[in-house]
Design a protein around this motif. Structure first.
Motif, PDB file in Angstrom:
ATOM      1  N   LEU A  96      43.031 -21.888 -19.233  1.00 58.05           N
ATOM      2  CA  LEU A  96      43.719 -22.738 -18.421  1.00 58.05           C
ATOM      3  C   LEU A  96      45.159 -22.700 -18.686  1.00 58.05           C
ATOM      4  CD1 LEU A  96      41.675 -25.909 -18.051  1.00 58.05           C
ATOM      5  CD2 LEU A  96      41.903 -24.159 -16.224  1.00 58.05           C
ATOM      6  N   ASP A  97      45.981 -22.742 -17.700  1.00 56.37           N
ATOM      7  CA  ASP A  97      47.474 -22.915 -17.842  1.00 56.37           C
ATOM      8  C   ASP A  97      47.622 -24.495 -17.881  1.00 56.37           C
ATOM      9  OD1 ASP A  97      48.254 -20.309 -17.856  1.00 56.37           O
ATOM     10  OD2 ASP A  97      48.243 -20.196 -15.855  1.00 56.37           O
ATOM     11  N   ASN A  98      48.472 -24.964 -18.819  1.00 54.09           N
ATOM     12  CA  ASN A  98      48.758 -26.234 -18.454  1.00 54.09           C
ATOM     13  C   ASN A  98      47.787 -27.159 -18.891  1.00 54.09           C
ATOM     14  OD1 ASN A  98      51.227 -25.963 -17.651  1.00 54.09           O
ATOM     15  ND2 ASN A  98      50.584 -25.982 -15.307  1.00 54.09           N
ATOM     16  N   MET A  99      46.974 -26.600 -19.968  1.00 53.68           N
ATOM     17  CA  MET A  99      45.920 -27.773 -20.399  1.00 53.68           C
ATOM     18  C   MET A  99      46.454 -28.387 -21.576  1.00 53.68           C
ATOM     19  SD  MET A  99      42.435 -26.085 -22.049  1.00 53.68           S
ATOM     20  CE  MET A  99      41.431 -26.989 -23.524  1.00 53.68           C
ATOM     21  N   PRO A 100      46.057 -29.716 -21.712  1.00 51.19           N
ATOM     22  CA  PRO A 100      46.707 -30.516 -22.600  1.00 51.19           C
ATOM     23  C   PRO A 100      46.380 -30.436 -24.108  1.00 51.19           C
ATOM     24  CG  PRO A 100      44.794 -31.891 -21.558  1.00 51.19           C
ATOM     25  CD  PRO A 100      44.963 -30.586 -20.812  1.00 51.19           C
ATOM     26  N   ASN A 101      45.268 -30.220 -24.274  1.00 54.35           N
ATOM     27  CA  ASN A 101      44.954 -29.642 -25.527  1.00 54.35           C
ATOM     28  C   ASN A 101      44.423 -28.495 -25.689  1.00 54.35           C
ATOM     29  OD1 ASN A 101      42.548 -30.183 -23.956  1.00 54.35           O
ATOM     30  ND2 ASN A 101      41.258 -30.964 -25.494  1.00 54.35           N
ATOM     31  N   THR A 102      44.298 -27.793 -26.890  1.00 52.08           N
ATOM     32  CA  THR A 102      44.372 -26.251 -27.353  1.00 52.08           C
ATOM     33  C   THR A 102      43.092 -25.577 -26.889  1.00 52.08           C
ATOM     34  OG1 THR A 102      45.775 -26.631 -29.251  1.00 52.08           O
ATOM     35  CG2 THR A 102      44.472 -24.686 -29.230  1.00 52.08           C
ATOM     36  N   ALA A 103      42.063 -26.350 -27.051  1.00 55.99           N
ATOM     37  CA  ALA A 103      40.725 -25.829 -26.800  1.00 55.99           C
ATOM     38  C   ALA A 103      39.520 -26.949 -26.508  1.00 55.99           C
ATOM     39  CB  ALA A 103      40.295 -24.690 -27.695  1.00 55.99           C
ATOM     40  N   LEU A 104      38.437 -26.521 -25.953  1.00 53.38           N
ATOM     41  CA  LEU A 104      37.421 -27.472 -25.802  1.00 53.38           C
ATOM     42  C   LEU A 104      36.227 -26.638 -25.505  1.00 53.38           C
ATOM     43  CD1 LEU A 104      37.253 -30.536 -24.751  1.00 53.38           C
ATOM     44  CD2 LEU A 104      37.075 -29.696 -22.584  1.00 53.38           C
ATOM     45  N   THR A 105      35.242 -27.183 -26.626  1.00 57.41           N
ATOM     46  CA  THR A 105      33.883 -26.541 -26.383  1.00 57.41           C
ATOM     47  C   THR A 105      32.997 -27.625 -25.897  1.00 57.41           C
ATOM     48  OG1 THR A 105      34.338 -25.153 -28.631  1.00 57.41           O
ATOM     49  CG2 THR A 105      32.085 -25.647 -28.045  1.00 57.41           C
ATOM     50  N   SER A 106      32.341 -27.219 -24.945  1.00 53.93           N
ATOM     51  CA  SER A 106      31.261 -28.257 -24.247  1.00 53.93           C
ATOM     52  C   SER A 106      29.761 -27.486 -24.050  1.00 53.93           C
ATOM     53  CB  SER A 106      31.681 -28.587 -22.834  1.00 53.93           C
ATOM     54  OG  SER A 106      33.344 -28.589 -22.815  1.00 53.93           O
ATOM     55  N   PRO A 107      28.848 -28.305 -24.006  1.00 50.47           N
ATOM     56  CA  PRO A 107      27.549 -27.751 -23.914  1.00 50.47           C
ATOM     57  C   PRO A 107      27.314 -27.494 -22.271  1.00 50.47           C
ATOM     58  CG  PRO A 107      27.504 -30.182 -24.422  1.00 50.47           C
ATOM     59  CD  PRO A 107      28.888 -29.686 -24.306  1.00 50.47           C
ATOM     60  N   VAL A 108      26.535 -26.470 -21.829  1.00 49.34           N
ATOM     61  CA  VAL A 108      26.544 -26.112 -20.384  1.00 49.34           C
ATOM     62  C   VAL A 108      25.637 -27.046 -19.890  1.00 49.34           C
ATOM     63  CG1 VAL A 108      25.840 -24.402 -18.655  1.00 49.34           C
ATOM     64  CG2 VAL A 108      27.129 -23.654 -20.762  1.00 49.34           C
ATOM     65  N   ASP A 109      25.943 -27.982 -18.731  1.00 46.01           N
ATOM     66  CA  ASP A 109      25.102 -29.101 -18.265  1.00 46.01           C
ATOM     67  C   ASP A 109      23.837 -28.713 -17.924  1.00 46.01           C
ATOM     68  OD1 ASP A 109      26.971 -31.103 -19.125  1.00 46.01           O
ATOM     69  OD2 ASP A 109      27.991 -31.186 -16.974  1.00 46.01           O
ATOM     70  N   GLU A 110      23.854 -27.778 -16.931  1.00 48.36           N
ATOM     71  CA  GLU A 110      22.510 -27.331 -16.403  1.00 48.36           C
ATOM     72  C   GLU A 110      21.401 -26.572 -17.353  1.00 48.36           C
ATOM     73  OE1 GLU A 110      25.436 -25.630 -15.585  1.00 48.36           O
ATOM     74  OE2 GLU A 110      25.949 -27.291 -14.097  1.00 48.36           O
ATOM     75  N   SER A 111      21.903 -26.148 -18.488  1.00 46.77           N
ATOM     76  CA  SER A 111      20.929 -25.593 -19.116  1.00 46.77           C
ATOM     77  C   SER A 111      20.268 -26.877 -20.189  1.00 46.77           C
ATOM     78  CB  SER A 111      21.478 -24.575 -20.029  1.00 46.77           C
ATOM     79  OG  SER A 111      20.846 -24.248 -20.940  1.00 46.77           O
ATOM     80  N   ASP A 112      18.792 -26.647 -20.862  1.00 42.80           N
ATOM     81  CA  ASP A 112      18.520 -27.495 -21.951  1.00 42.80           C
ATOM     82  C   ASP A 112      18.385 -26.534 -23.104  1.00 42.80           C
ATOM     83  OD1 ASP A 112      14.830 -27.261 -20.868  1.00 42.80           O
ATOM     84  OD2 ASP A 112      16.387 -25.804 -21.234  1.00 42.80           O
ATOM     85  N   GLU A 113      18.978 -25.456 -23.144  1.00 44.48           N
ATOM     86  CA  GLU A 113      19.153 -24.765 -24.340  1.00 44.48           C
ATOM     87  C   GLU A 113      20.276 -24.958 -24.934  1.00 44.48           C
ATOM     88  OE1 GLU A 113      18.950 -20.433 -22.985  1.00 44.48           O
ATOM     89  OE2 GLU A 113      17.313 -21.010 -21.618  1.00 44.48           O
ATOM     90  N   LYS A 114      20.576 -24.356 -26.128  1.00 41.68           N
ATOM     91  CA  LYS A 114      21.901 -24.696 -26.846  1.00 41.68           C
ATOM     92  C   LYS A 114      22.982 -23.418 -26.399  1.00 41.68           C
ATOM     93  CE  LYS A 114      19.865 -27.000 -30.887  1.00 41.68           C
ATOM     94  NZ  LYS A 114      19.867 -26.956 -32.213  1.00 41.68           N
ATOM     95  N   MET A 115      23.547 -23.632 -25.207  1.00 43.66           N
ATOM     96  CA  MET A 115      24.633 -22.976 -24.537  1.00 43.66           C
ATOM     97  C   MET A 115      25.615 -23.851 -24.435  1.00 43.66           C
ATOM     98  SD  MET A 115      23.074 -20.057 -24.333  1.00 43.66           S
ATOM     99  CE  MET A 115      24.023 -19.156 -23.213  1.00 43.66           C
ATOM    100  N   PHE A 116      26.706 -22.998 -24.803  1.00 45.17           N
ATOM    101  CA  PHE A 116      27.911 -23.396 -24.758  1.00 45.17           C
ATOM    102  C   PHE A 116      29.296 -22.720 -23.930  1.00 45.17           C
ATOM    103  CE2 PHE A 116      25.720 -25.174 -28.077  1.00 45.17           C
ATOM    104  CZ  PHE A 116      26.011 -26.634 -28.309  1.00 45.17           C
ATOM    105  N   THR A 117      30.259 -23.557 -23.486  1.00 39.13           N
ATOM    106  CA  THR A 117      31.484 -22.877 -22.866  1.00 39.13           C
ATOM    107  C   THR A 117      32.546 -23.349 -23.590  1.00 39.13           C
ATOM    108  OG1 THR A 117      32.313 -22.519 -20.607  1.00 39.13           O
ATOM    109  CG2 THR A 117      31.487 -24.769 -21.086  1.00 39.13           C
ATOM    110  N   ILE A 118      33.527 -22.330 -23.739  1.00 41.05           N
ATOM    111  CA  ILE A 118      34.775 -22.724 -24.661  1.00 41.05           C
ATOM    112  C   ILE A 118      35.833 -22.680 -23.516  1.00 41.05           C
ATOM    113  CG2 ILE A 118      36.147 -22.368 -26.442  1.00 41.05           C
ATOM    114  CD1 ILE A 118      33.954 -21.078 -27.940  1.00 41.05           C
ATOM    115  N   THR A 119      36.578 -23.521 -23.378  1.00 41.21           N
ATOM    116  CA  THR A 119      37.997 -23.320 -22.578  1.00 41.21           C
ATOM    117  C   THR A 119      39.032 -23.363 -23.756  1.00 41.21           C
ATOM    118  OG1 THR A 119      36.587 -24.865 -20.944  1.00 41.21           O
ATOM    119  CG2 THR A 119      39.172 -24.592 -20.350  1.00 41.21           C
ATOM    120  N   PHE A 120      39.982 -22.427 -23.263  1.00 41.75           N
ATOM    121  CA  PHE A 120      41.225 -22.400 -24.150  1.00 41.75           C
ATOM    122  C   PHE A 120      42.506 -22.432 -23.501  1.00 41.75           C
ATOM    123  CE2 PHE A 120      38.054 -19.326 -25.996  1.00 41.75           C
ATOM    124  CZ  PHE A 120      37.998 -19.661 -27.206  1.00 41.75           C
TER     125      PHE A 120
END
Ligand SMILES: [Zn+2]
Length: 306
Positions: A96-120
Motif C-alpha cells: 500500500l502507498d500511504n500506509m501508516p505503519n510499516t507492515a501488518l500480518t493478519s490471519p485470512v478470515d475465511e479460512s480455518d487454517e493457519k493462513m496469513f496475509t502480509i501488507t507492507f
C-alpha cells in the motif's frame, strides 16, 4: 482519534510493525508450490477499511518489475524454515502507498487454517535497512539540537528486515512458538522463548521493567528527550531484549530476536545504534554483544534445521 495524513503524524502512530489477531485451530494444510508472483495481490478490503477508519487513505500499490525483484530477493534471504513454512501458511502479500505503519500480518478470515496475509508499506522498497531502522528508532525520541541518532544496519533493502520480522510472526502462529493466550495471566504455560523473560503477553519480567524503559513508546509511553538515549540503551543491555521494539510483546520479542540474529549472524550485516552529541559518538548500542541476548541464540536453531 483523528489522524491527518502526513509524515509527522505517521511518526506518532503507535505501532510501527503490528501483528494482528491469532490464528485458528489447525486442520488440514494444503501444500502450495511457492510462486511469489501468484501471491502478490491487492490488500484485503477490510484491512484498507481499518486504515480509513483511522483517517488514512492508503492506496493499493502495483509493484514495478524492479520492485518485484527486490521482493523476490528478500524471500531468497529468509532462513530455510521460513521459506518452507511460508509455502504452506502465506496466503498473499500486498503493498500500500500511504500506509501508516510499516507492515501488518493478519490471519485470512475465511479460512480455518493457519493462513496469513502480509501488507507492507510500499515506500520501504526504496529504503535501506539503515534508513528505515533509523527512522523507526528516532520516533522514540524528541529531537534536540546537538544530538543525533542513527542505526547502522547495512545497505540491504528495508524489505529484507520487515519481511523477516513479519514472516516470523507467521511461523510463530503456525508452530505455536509463543505461549497460547489464556483468559488469565496466571495460567500461562511458558515456551522456551518466554520462560524467565515474560510474565504475560506484553509484560516483561519485573527486573527488566526499569523506570526509564517503561517510559518509551514501545512500552506505551511517548517520545522522550534524546539526551536520555544512552541511558535507555544501557538499561536495555541489562535485559535479554535485542531491541526496544522487542519489549512491546512476546510476539515482537521473538520477531525482533530472529530478525536481528539472522541479519547479523547469517547475512553478516551490522546492527548498531549510535548516539552522537556535537558530532561525537557518546554511546553505541550493539545488541549482538549482549550476553543476555546471546544466551538465547541456541534457541534459534529450530529456524535452521532444514
Ligand atoms: Zn511485529
Amino acid at each position: 482519534m483523528r489522524i491527518k495524513n502526513s509524515n509527522k503524524v505517521i511518526l506518532t502512530i503507535l505501532v510501527l510493525i503490528t501483528f494482528l489477531g491469532q490464528s485458528r485451530a489447525q486442520k488440514v494444510i494444503h501444500h502450495y508450490d511457492f510462486n511469489l508472483n501468484e501471491r502478490v495481490g491487492l490488500t484485503p478490503k477490510d484491512i484498507i477499511l481499518q486504515f480509513q477508519e483511522m483517517g488514512m487513505d492508503p492506496v493499493n500499490h502495483i509493484l514495478t518489475k524492479t520492485e518485484q525483484e527486490i521482493v523476490e530477493q528478500a524471500f531468497d534471504l529468509l532462513p530455510p524454515l521460513h521459506q518452507k513454512l511460508l509455502k504452506e501458511h502465506l496466503y498473499s502479500i500486498s503493498f500500500l502507498d500511504n500506509m501508516p505503519n510499516t507492515a501488518l500480518t493478519s490471519p485470512v478470515d475465511e479460512s480455518d487454517e493457519k493462513m496469513f496475509t502480509i501488507t507492507f508499506r510500499s515506500e520501504i522498497l526504496h529504503q535501506t535497512i539503515s534508513e528505515w531502522a533509523t527512522w523507526k528508532e528516532k520516533s522514540l525520541y524528541e529531537s534536540s539540537s546537538g544530538y543525533s541518532l542513527f542505526v547502522e544496519a547495512g545497505e540491504l533493502n528495508a524489505i529484507v528486515y520487515v519481511l523477516l520480522h513479519e514472516a516470523t510472526h507467521v511461523l510463530d502462529a503456525a508452530l505455536g512458538i509463543s505461549p497460547k493466550l489464556t483468559e488469565s495471566d496466571t495460567l500461562i504455560e511458558h515456551s522456551g522463548f518466554t520462560h524467565n523473560i515474560w510474565t504475560s503477553i506484553n509484560m516483561p519480567r519485573e527486573e527488566f521493567r526499569t523506570t526509564l524503559l517503561e517510559t518509551t513508546r514501545f512500552r506505551g509511553g511517548g517520545p522522550i528527550p534524546i539526551n536520555l538515549a544512552p541511558e535507555v540503551y544501557k538499561n536495555l543491555l541489562q535485559t535479554p531484549f535485542v531491541s526496544l521494539y522487542g519489549m512491546a510483546s512476546w510476539f515482537e520479542d521473538l520477531a525482533e530476536l530472529v530478525t536481528i540474529y539472522h541479519l547479523s549472524k547469517k547475512l553478516n550485516q551490522p546492527y548498531q545504534i549510535s548516539i552522537m552529541k556535537g558530532g561525537v559518538e557518546v554511546f553505541r548500542f550493539d545488541p549482538i554483544k549482549n550476553k543476555e541476548v546471546r544466551k538465547r541464540f541456541k534457541k534459534l536453531d529450530i529456524f535452521y534445521s532444514g
